[in-house]
Every structure is written in C-alpha cells, then in structure tokens.
Design a protein around this motif. Structure first.
Motif, PDB file in Angstrom:
ATOM      1  N   TYR A  61      72.831  92.796   5.091  1.00 39.06           N
ATOM      2  CA  TYR A  61      71.829  92.893   4.962  1.00 39.06           C
ATOM      3  C   TYR A  61      70.705  93.201   6.215  1.00 39.06           C
ATOM      4  O   TYR A  61      69.639  93.599   5.811  1.00 39.06           O
ATOM      5  N   LYS A  62      71.316  92.965   7.230  1.00 36.38           N
ATOM      6  CA  LYS A  62      70.606  93.305   8.512  1.00 36.38           C
ATOM      7  C   LYS A  62      71.172  94.340   9.277  1.00 36.38           C
ATOM      8  O   LYS A  62      72.368  94.655   9.290  1.00 36.38           O
ATOM      9  N   ASN A  63      70.403  94.949   9.972  1.00 38.38           N
ATOM     10  CA  ASN A  63      70.517  96.122  10.730  1.00 38.38           C
ATOM     11  C   ASN A  63      71.235  95.700  12.318  1.00 38.38           C
ATOM     12  O   ASN A  63      70.334  95.260  13.204  1.00 38.38           O
ATOM     13  N   ALA A  64      72.456  95.705  12.436  1.00 39.23           N
ATOM     14  CA  ALA A  64      73.066  95.250  13.656  1.00 39.23           C
ATOM     15  C   ALA A  64      72.578  96.064  14.829  1.00 39.23           C
ATOM     16  O   ALA A  64      72.398  95.511  16.055  1.00 39.23           O
ATOM     17  N   ARG A  65      72.291  97.335  14.635  1.00 44.67           N
ATOM     18  CA  ARG A  65      71.834  98.211  15.730  1.00 44.67           C
ATOM     19  C   ARG A  65      70.430  97.602  16.316  1.00 44.67           C
ATOM     20  O   ARG A  65      70.172  97.720  17.327  1.00 44.67           O
ATOM     21  N   VAL A  66      69.697  97.300  15.339  1.00 46.91           N
ATOM     22  CA  VAL A  66      68.246  96.889  15.763  1.00 46.91           C
ATOM     23  C   VAL A  66      68.415  95.548  16.676  1.00 46.91           C
ATOM     24  O   VAL A  66      67.740  95.273  17.601  1.00 46.91           O
ATOM     25  N   ILE A  67      69.264  94.647  15.857  1.00 46.53           N
ATOM     26  CA  ILE A  67      69.510  93.224  16.568  1.00 46.53           C
ATOM     27  C   ILE A  67      70.003  93.594  17.827  1.00 46.53           C
ATOM     28  O   ILE A  67      69.540  92.823  19.047  1.00 46.53           O
TER      29      ILE A  67
ATOM     30  N   THR B  39      74.398  86.552  19.018  1.00 42.17           N
ATOM     31  CA  THR B  39      73.842  86.071  17.765  1.00 42.17           C
ATOM     32  C   THR B  39      74.828  86.460  16.753  1.00 42.17           C
ATOM     33  O   THR B  39      75.443  87.432  16.772  1.00 42.17           O
ATOM     34  N   THR B  40      74.998  85.640  15.614  1.00 43.62           N
ATOM     35  CA  THR B  40      75.592  85.856  14.536  1.00 43.62           C
ATOM     36  C   THR B  40      74.870  86.662  13.268  1.00 43.62           C
ATOM     37  O   THR B  40      75.438  87.048  12.312  1.00 43.62           O
ATOM     38  N   LEU B  41      73.567  86.993  13.703  1.00 40.89           N
ATOM     39  CA  LEU B  41      72.797  87.665  12.775  1.00 40.89           C
ATOM     40  C   LEU B  41      73.255  88.967  12.607  1.00 40.89           C
ATOM     41  O   LEU B  41      73.152  89.592  11.338  1.00 40.89           O
ATOM     42  N   THR B  42      74.183  89.604  13.338  1.00 34.79           N
ATOM     43  CA  THR B  42      74.664  91.054  13.204  1.00 34.79           C
ATOM     44  C   THR B  42      75.763  91.077  11.996  1.00 34.79           C
ATOM     45  O   THR B  42      76.174  91.828  11.582  1.00 34.79           O
ATOM     46  N   THR B  43      76.316  89.757  11.561  1.00 35.57           N
ATOM     47  CA  THR B  43      77.292  89.811  10.695  1.00 35.57           C
ATOM     48  C   THR B  43      76.820  89.951   9.148  1.00 35.57           C
ATOM     49  O   THR B  43      77.459  90.611   8.428  1.00 35.57           O
ATOM     50  N   SER B  44      75.450  89.794   8.863  1.00 32.77           N
ATOM     51  CA  SER B  44      74.825  90.192   7.261  1.00 32.77           C
ATOM     52  C   SER B  44      75.028  91.546   7.077  1.00 32.77           C
ATOM     53  O   SER B  44      74.475  92.300   7.916  1.00 32.77           O
TER      54      SER B  44
ATOM     55  N   ARG C 288      59.483  95.423   9.748  1.00 33.61           N
ATOM     56  CA  ARG C 288      59.119  95.144  11.082  1.00 33.61           C
ATOM     57  C   ARG C 288      58.876  93.652  11.149  1.00 33.61           C
ATOM     58  O   ARG C 288      58.965  92.879  12.093  1.00 33.61           O
ATOM     59  N   ARG C 289      58.695  92.687   9.969  1.00 31.74           N
ATOM     60  CA  ARG C 289      58.487  91.328   9.870  1.00 31.74           C
ATOM     61  C   ARG C 289      60.093  90.661  10.467  1.00 31.74           C
ATOM     62  O   ARG C 289      60.088  89.665  11.378  1.00 31.74           O
ATOM     63  N   CYS C 290      61.193  91.391  10.051  1.00 33.67           N
ATOM     64  CA  CYS C 290      62.436  91.051  10.215  1.00 33.67           C
ATOM     65  C   CYS C 290      62.623  91.135  11.631  1.00 33.67           C
ATOM     66  O   CYS C 290      63.095  90.269  12.308  1.00 33.67           O
ATOM     67  N   TRP C 291      62.169  92.273  12.406  1.00 33.00           N
ATOM     68  CA  TRP C 291      62.424  92.576  13.748  1.00 33.00           C
ATOM     69  C   TRP C 291      61.757  91.433  14.761  1.00 33.00           C
ATOM     70  O   TRP C 291      62.144  91.061  15.601  1.00 33.00           O
ATOM     71  N   ARG C 292      60.517  91.181  14.305  1.00 34.39           N
ATOM     72  CA  ARG C 292      59.894  90.023  14.722  1.00 34.39           C
ATOM     73  C   ARG C 292      60.686  88.621  14.683  1.00 34.39           C
ATOM     74  O   ARG C 292      60.737  88.132  15.702  1.00 34.39           O
TER      75      ARG C 292
END
Ligand code: SF4
Length: 176
Positions: free
Chosen positions: A120-126, A113-118, A86-90
């Motif tokens: 290590y990150k959940n693109a569905r959440v983003i 956002t480019t955040l979905t590229t990583s 949840r820290r990352c979601w925030r």
C-alpha cells in the motif's frame, strides 16, 4: 566484519524479508520509531511483533519514543488527504529523519526502512526521501524493494504467529 545499519522497523510482518536480505551484508540494529500508530494499545501491539521478530533473527532493537503529539504537529493541515497522498509523505519523512538522526547518534553510517515492503506504500517515494535525508545528514540510505511474491513467502510472520494489522497506523487510515 559487516558494516552496521540502523533498520527502521514499522511492524513485524513488514520486517521479515528485509531483515533476511540485509543480514547478508550488514550488522543490523532495529529501530522501532512509529509515533503515527494510534491508539497507544495498537502501538504496543505492533511493538511486540517487532520484538518477537528481532528476537527470532537475533538482532538488537532500539525502542524510539512514542511522541504522538509531535507526529500530529508534523502532519497538521494534511489530516484528511487520502492515504498515499502528502500526509503519508510527511509521515515517512518524520520517521526517516528520526532514524537518520538516531543512526548518527549511535555512530552507524547506514540506515534503511521496512516501509517499502507494504503493497500500500510507494517504495519509490520512500527511497527518494531516504536518499535526500541521507545526503542532509551525511550518511548512507540503503534502498530496499521487496518483490510482491517474496513479501510473505516464506511467511515468517505466519511462522511466528505475528499480529497482522488491518490498517496502516494513524486514526485517519483506520476510519477512512
Ligand atoms: S496512512 Fe500510514 S503512512 Fe499515511 S499518515 Fe497514516 S500512518 Fe502514516
């Protein structure tokens, strides 16, 4: 004339493929808003990679403010949760809300956002967060997902010799 989009850029290496994909349909302005990155010299290093990348693609970059204390307030109480929790979601939410607000201010009706590229990150959440925020601010969120095999192939990051960080951004991700 292509519609405008404000593209939140988390770092240069993540931005290459998404920039290429979005450029086909949109007039992109980049937005570097990442108050989560610590320490400040790491922030400046990643900002420089974003500048190198947007210069390569010939797009404008808006530099957001580095309000790291405000970011810490936003994730307060969640500091020691594992990465991806949840820290990352925030953290995603903080950056996407700011991007949506900035897009409104600039008169741009789309954001992404480019955040979905990583990997290590959940693109569905983003993407889900982006859509909720878009509804709240009355603009469009353009979902992105870059397939793993296309993330670095061809690697514009390698071609431009971009610095590639070893941790996500905040101190909690560096010292986990
Ligand atoms: S690990 Fe990354 S996404 Fe998660 S809170 Fe830290 S900087 Fe943000």
């Amino acid at each position: 004339m292509k519609p405008k989009i404000l593209l939140h850029i988390c770092c240069g290496p993540c931005a290459g493929k998404i920039t290429e994909l979005l450029q086909a349909d949109f007039d992109i302005t980049g937005y570097f808003y990442n108050p989560n990155i610590e320490p400040a010299d790491e922030y400046l290093r990643r900002l420089q990679t974003a500048i190198t990348l947007v210069n390569h693609y010939g797009i404008k970059l808006i530099k957001g403010i580095y309000n790291n204390k405000t970011w810490h307030s936003a994730i307060m109480g969640l500091e020691f949760l594992p990465e991806g929790d949840r820290r990352c979601w925030r953290c995603f939410r903080t950056r996407l809300v700011e991007t949506a607000q900035r897009a409104k201010k600039e008169g741009i009706s789309n954001f992404a956002t480019t955040l979905t590229t990583s990997p290590y990150k959940n693109a569905r959440v983003i993407n889900k967060l982006g859509n909720v925020i878009a509804t709240k601010y009355g603009i469009n969120f353009i979902e992105t997902s870059v397939k793993p095999e296309n993330r670095n192939n061809p690697s514009i990051a390698r071609q431009l010799k971009l610095y590639h960080q070893k941790f996500c951004g905040c101190n909690y991700s560096q010292f986990k």
